[in-house]
Design an enzyme around this catalytic site. Structure first.
Site, PDB file in Angstrom:
ATOM      1  N   THR A   1      -5.208  -7.692  10.508  1.00 25.93           N
ATOM      2  CA  THR A   1      -5.448  -6.233   9.857  1.00 25.93           C
ATOM      3  C   THR A   1      -5.077  -4.926  10.621  1.00 25.93           C
ATOM      4  O   THR A   1      -4.572  -4.043  10.167  1.00 25.93           O
ATOM      5  CB  THR A   1      -7.094  -6.191   9.634  1.00 25.93           C
ATOM      6  OG1 THR A   1      -7.424  -7.291   8.786  1.00 25.93           O
ATOM      7  CG2 THR A   1      -7.216  -5.005   8.602  1.00 25.93           C
TER       8      THR A   1
ATOM      9  N   GLU B   1      -9.442 -10.715  -7.660  1.00 30.48           N
ATOM     10  CA  GLU B   1      -8.248  -9.796  -7.500  1.00 30.48           C
ATOM     11  C   GLU B   1      -7.380  -9.940  -8.474  1.00 30.48           C
ATOM     12  O   GLU B   1      -6.989  -8.879  -8.863  1.00 30.48           O
ATOM     13  CB  GLU B   1      -8.118  -9.641  -6.192  1.00 30.48           C
ATOM     14  CG  GLU B   1      -9.061  -9.426  -5.007  1.00 30.48           C
ATOM     15  CD  GLU B   1      -8.708  -9.342  -3.595  1.00 30.48           C
ATOM     16  OE1 GLU B   1      -9.513  -9.284  -2.717  1.00 30.48           O
ATOM     17  OE2 GLU B   1      -7.388  -9.742  -3.361  1.00 30.48           O
TER      18      GLU B   1
ATOM     19  N   ARG C   1       2.862  -6.444   9.129  1.00 30.82           N
ATOM     20  CA  ARG C   1       2.109  -5.200   9.540  1.00 30.82           C
ATOM     21  C   ARG C   1       2.561  -4.672  10.919  1.00 30.82           C
ATOM     22  O   ARG C   1       2.636  -3.653  11.339  1.00 30.82           O
ATOM     23  CB  ARG C   1       0.452  -5.661   9.801  1.00 30.82           C
ATOM     24  CG  ARG C   1      -0.121  -5.558   8.296  1.00 30.82           C
ATOM     25  CD  ARG C   1      -1.568  -6.111   8.473  1.00 30.82           C
ATOM     26  NE  ARG C   1      -2.235  -5.927   7.075  1.00 30.82           N
ATOM     27  CZ  ARG C   1      -3.143  -6.720   6.422  1.00 30.82           C
ATOM     28  NH1 ARG C   1      -3.299  -7.727   7.307  1.00 30.82           N
ATOM     29  NH2 ARG C   1      -3.706  -6.450   5.565  1.00 30.82           N
TER      30      ARG C   1
ATOM     31  N   PHE D   1     -15.907   2.449   6.873  1.00 29.50           N
ATOM     32  CA  PHE D   1     -14.416   2.965   6.674  1.00 29.50           C
ATOM     33  C   PHE D   1     -14.194   2.888   5.270  1.00 29.50           C
ATOM     34  O   PHE D   1     -12.995   3.137   4.614  1.00 29.50           O
ATOM     35  CB  PHE D   1     -13.531   2.015   7.401  1.00 29.50           C
ATOM     36  CG  PHE D   1     -13.704   0.428   6.927  1.00 29.50           C
ATOM     37  CD1 PHE D   1     -13.087  -0.022   5.554  1.00 29.50           C
ATOM     38  CD2 PHE D   1     -14.410  -0.464   7.912  1.00 29.50           C
ATOM     39  CE1 PHE D   1     -13.221  -1.374   5.381  1.00 29.50           C
ATOM     40  CE2 PHE D   1     -14.579  -1.620   7.424  1.00 29.50           C
ATOM     41  CZ  PHE D   1     -13.954  -2.253   6.322  1.00 29.50           C
TER      42      PHE D   1
ATOM     43  N   LYS E   1       0.748  -1.194  -0.078  1.00 30.10           N
ATOM     44  CA  LYS E   1       0.077  -0.008  -0.114  1.00 30.10           C
ATOM     45  C   LYS E   1       0.743   1.312  -0.074  1.00 30.10           C
ATOM     46  O   LYS E   1       2.142   1.061   0.263  1.00 30.10           O
ATOM     47  CB  LYS E   1      -0.825  -0.037   1.346  1.00 30.10           C
ATOM     48  CG  LYS E   1      -1.933  -1.167   1.193  1.00 30.10           C
ATOM     49  CD  LYS E   1      -2.871  -1.137   2.284  1.00 30.10           C
ATOM     50  CE  LYS E   1      -4.016  -2.217   2.421  1.00 30.10           C
ATOM     51  NZ  LYS E   1      -4.929  -2.137   3.128  1.00 30.10           N
TER      52      LYS E   1
ATOM     53  N   TYR F   1     -12.330  -2.411  -3.863  1.00 30.58           N
ATOM     54  CA  TYR F   1     -12.888  -2.668  -2.629  1.00 30.58           C
ATOM     55  C   TYR F   1     -14.374  -2.679  -2.638  1.00 30.58           C
ATOM     56  O   TYR F   1     -14.796  -2.087  -1.518  1.00 30.58           O
ATOM     57  CB  TYR F   1     -12.203  -1.489  -1.712  1.00 30.58           C
ATOM     58  CG  TYR F   1     -10.948  -2.058  -1.234  1.00 30.58           C
ATOM     59  CD1 TYR F   1     -10.550  -3.061  -0.453  1.00 30.58           C
ATOM     60  CD2 TYR F   1      -9.796  -1.103  -1.535  1.00 30.58           C
ATOM     61  CE1 TYR F   1      -9.206  -3.486   0.057  1.00 30.58           C
ATOM     62  CE2 TYR F   1      -8.534  -1.577  -1.075  1.00 30.58           C
ATOM     63  CZ  TYR F   1      -8.142  -2.415  -0.252  1.00 30.58           C
ATOM     64  OH  TYR F   1      -6.896  -2.983   0.139  1.00 30.58           O
TER      65      TYR F   1
ATOM     66  N   ASN G   1      -1.916   0.237   6.568  1.00 28.17           N
ATOM     67  CA  ASN G   1      -1.686  -1.119   7.275  1.00 28.17           C
ATOM     68  C   ASN G   1      -0.570  -1.763   6.335  1.00 28.17           C
ATOM     69  O   ASN G   1      -0.451  -3.352   6.321  1.00 28.17           O
ATOM     70  CB  ASN G   1      -2.665  -2.027   7.811  1.00 28.17           C
ATOM     71  CG  ASN G   1      -3.365  -2.318   6.544  1.00 28.17           C
ATOM     72  OD1 ASN G   1      -3.445  -2.119   5.630  1.00 28.17           O
ATOM     73  ND2 ASN G   1      -4.504  -3.321   6.798  1.00 28.17           N
TER      74      ASN G   1
ATOM     75  N   ARG H   1      -1.112 -14.565   4.252  1.00 23.25           N
ATOM     76  CA  ARG H   1      -1.966 -13.639   5.524  1.00 23.25           C
ATOM     77  C   ARG H   1      -1.157 -13.828   6.667  1.00 23.25           C
ATOM     78  O   ARG H   1      -1.168 -13.118   7.703  1.00 23.25           O
ATOM     79  CB  ARG H   1      -3.499 -14.442   5.666  1.00 23.25           C
ATOM     80  CG  ARG H   1      -4.008 -14.120   4.288  1.00 23.25           C
ATOM     81  CD  ARG H   1      -5.548 -14.545   4.198  1.00 23.25           C
ATOM     82  NE  ARG H   1      -6.445 -14.118   5.263  1.00 23.25           N
ATOM     83  CZ  ARG H   1      -7.095 -12.473   5.128  1.00 23.25           C
ATOM     84  NH1 ARG H   1      -6.862 -11.787   4.261  1.00 23.25           N
ATOM     85  NH2 ARG H   1      -7.543 -12.270   6.112  1.00 23.25           N
TER      86      ARG H   1
ATOM     87  N   HIS I   1      -2.100  -5.610   1.285  1.00 19.75           N
ATOM     88  CA  HIS I   1      -3.539  -6.305   1.502  1.00 19.75           C
ATOM     89  C   HIS I   1      -2.876  -7.509   0.882  1.00 19.75           C
ATOM     90  O   HIS I   1      -1.977  -7.714   0.120  1.00 19.75           O
ATOM     91  CB  HIS I   1      -4.366  -5.451   0.373  1.00 19.75           C
ATOM     92  CG  HIS I   1      -5.376  -6.329  -0.129  1.00 19.75           C
ATOM     93  ND1 HIS I   1      -6.619  -6.521   0.545  1.00 19.75           N
ATOM     94  CD2 HIS I   1      -5.675  -6.950  -1.176  1.00 19.75           C
ATOM     95  CE1 HIS I   1      -7.218  -7.175  -0.088  1.00 19.75           C
ATOM     96  NE2 HIS I   1      -6.742  -7.731  -1.158  1.00 19.75           N
TER      97      HIS I   1
HETATM   98  P1  CMP Z   1      -7.225  -4.737   3.421  1.00 22.45           P
HETATM   99  O1  CMP Z   1      -7.015  -6.254   3.529  1.00 22.45           O
HETATM  100  O2  CMP Z   1      -6.766  -3.844   2.273  1.00 22.45           O
HETATM  101  O3  CMP Z   1      -9.059  -4.873   3.133  1.00 22.45           O
HETATM  102  C1  CMP Z   1      -9.745  -3.647   3.546  1.00 22.45           C
HETATM  103  C2  CMP Z   1      -8.959  -2.536   4.101  1.00 22.45           C
HETATM  104  O4  CMP Z   1      -9.911  -1.814   4.973  1.00 22.45           O
HETATM  105  C3  CMP Z   1      -8.404  -3.226   5.278  1.00 22.45           C
HETATM  106  O5  CMP Z   1      -7.070  -4.111   4.821  1.00 22.45           O
HETATM  107  C4  CMP Z   1      -7.763  -2.035   6.049  1.00 22.45           C
HETATM  108  O6  CMP Z   1      -6.767  -1.370   5.894  1.00 22.45           O
HETATM  109  C5  CMP Z   1      -9.239  -1.103   5.898  1.00 22.45           C
HETATM  110  N1  CMP Z   1      -9.824  -0.903   7.204  1.00 22.45           N
HETATM  111  C6  CMP Z   1     -10.028   0.165   7.745  1.00 22.45           C
HETATM  112  N2  CMP Z   1     -11.168  -0.217   8.828  1.00 22.45           N
HETATM  113  C7  CMP Z   1     -11.290  -1.441   9.166  1.00 22.45           C
HETATM  114  C8  CMP Z   1     -12.162  -2.278   9.683  1.00 22.45           C
HETATM  115  N3  CMP Z   1     -12.744  -1.690  10.933  1.00 22.45           N
HETATM  116  N4  CMP Z   1     -11.946  -3.562   9.527  1.00 22.45           N
HETATM  117  C9  CMP Z   1     -11.695  -4.024   8.342  1.00 22.45           C
HETATM  118  N5  CMP Z   1     -10.812  -3.192   7.616  1.00 22.45           N
HETATM  119  C10 CMP Z   1     -10.585  -1.910   7.835  1.00 22.45           C
END
Ligand code: CMP
Length: 140
Positions: free
Chosen positions: A92, A127, A103, A58, A10, A50, A113, A86, A116
């Protein structure tokens, strides 16, 4: 089984100049980079990528963040690649990520973060197709 998963480094991690350090973690875990490109996502592309999150509170912040700078997108291939990636990424929310995960080491917040990764074979397929036509994936 040998799987493929989509990985995104990211904007926060690209800006921190840690693409190579993150790639080394993939390689050291036995994941092979079989496609890669750097891309500045448009708002429309980020919203589409997304799309499953479009009703989440969010969503706007997530899209704003993902278009704040270039991202590095790659396909990782290997035994159990989806789960392995993962594990390497960690939770996350970086505050909850295990020590030694990407992370925990590189992320600043739940939005910024660092990475992804696809969460299941079905999402991996969608994806990967979003970013890479089949002819741009080099498995051997
Ligand atoms: P990612 O794996 O890219 O998928 C969705 C993204 O939303 C996640 O990583 C986070 O960076 C972002 N995000 C922000 N707030 C939340 C939340 N409460 N729960 C899950 N993802 C979140």
């Amino acid at each position: 089984a040998i799987e493929r998963t989509l990985s995104i480094i990211k904007p926060d991690a690209v800006a921190k100049n840690v693409i190579g350090q993150i790639y080394a973690r993939f390689e050291n875990a036995g994941l092979k980079i079989v496609a890669a490109r750097m891309v500045q996502l448009s708002r429309q592309e980020a919203e589409q990528f997304y799309g499953v999150h479009k009703d989440r509170p969010f969503f706007k912040d997530l899209v704003d963040f993902m278009i704040s700078g270039p991202v590095m997108v790659q396909v990782l291939e290997g035994e159990g690649a989806i789960a392995k990636n993962r594990e390497l990424m960690g939770a996350t929310d970086p505050k909850k990520a295990d020590a030694g995960t990407i992370r925990a080491d590189f992320a600043d917040s739940i939005d910024a973060n660092a990475v992804h990764g696809s969460d299941a074979p079905e999402t991996a397929q969608v994806e990967i197709a979003f970013f890479f036509p089949a002819l741009n994936i080099y498995s051997r």
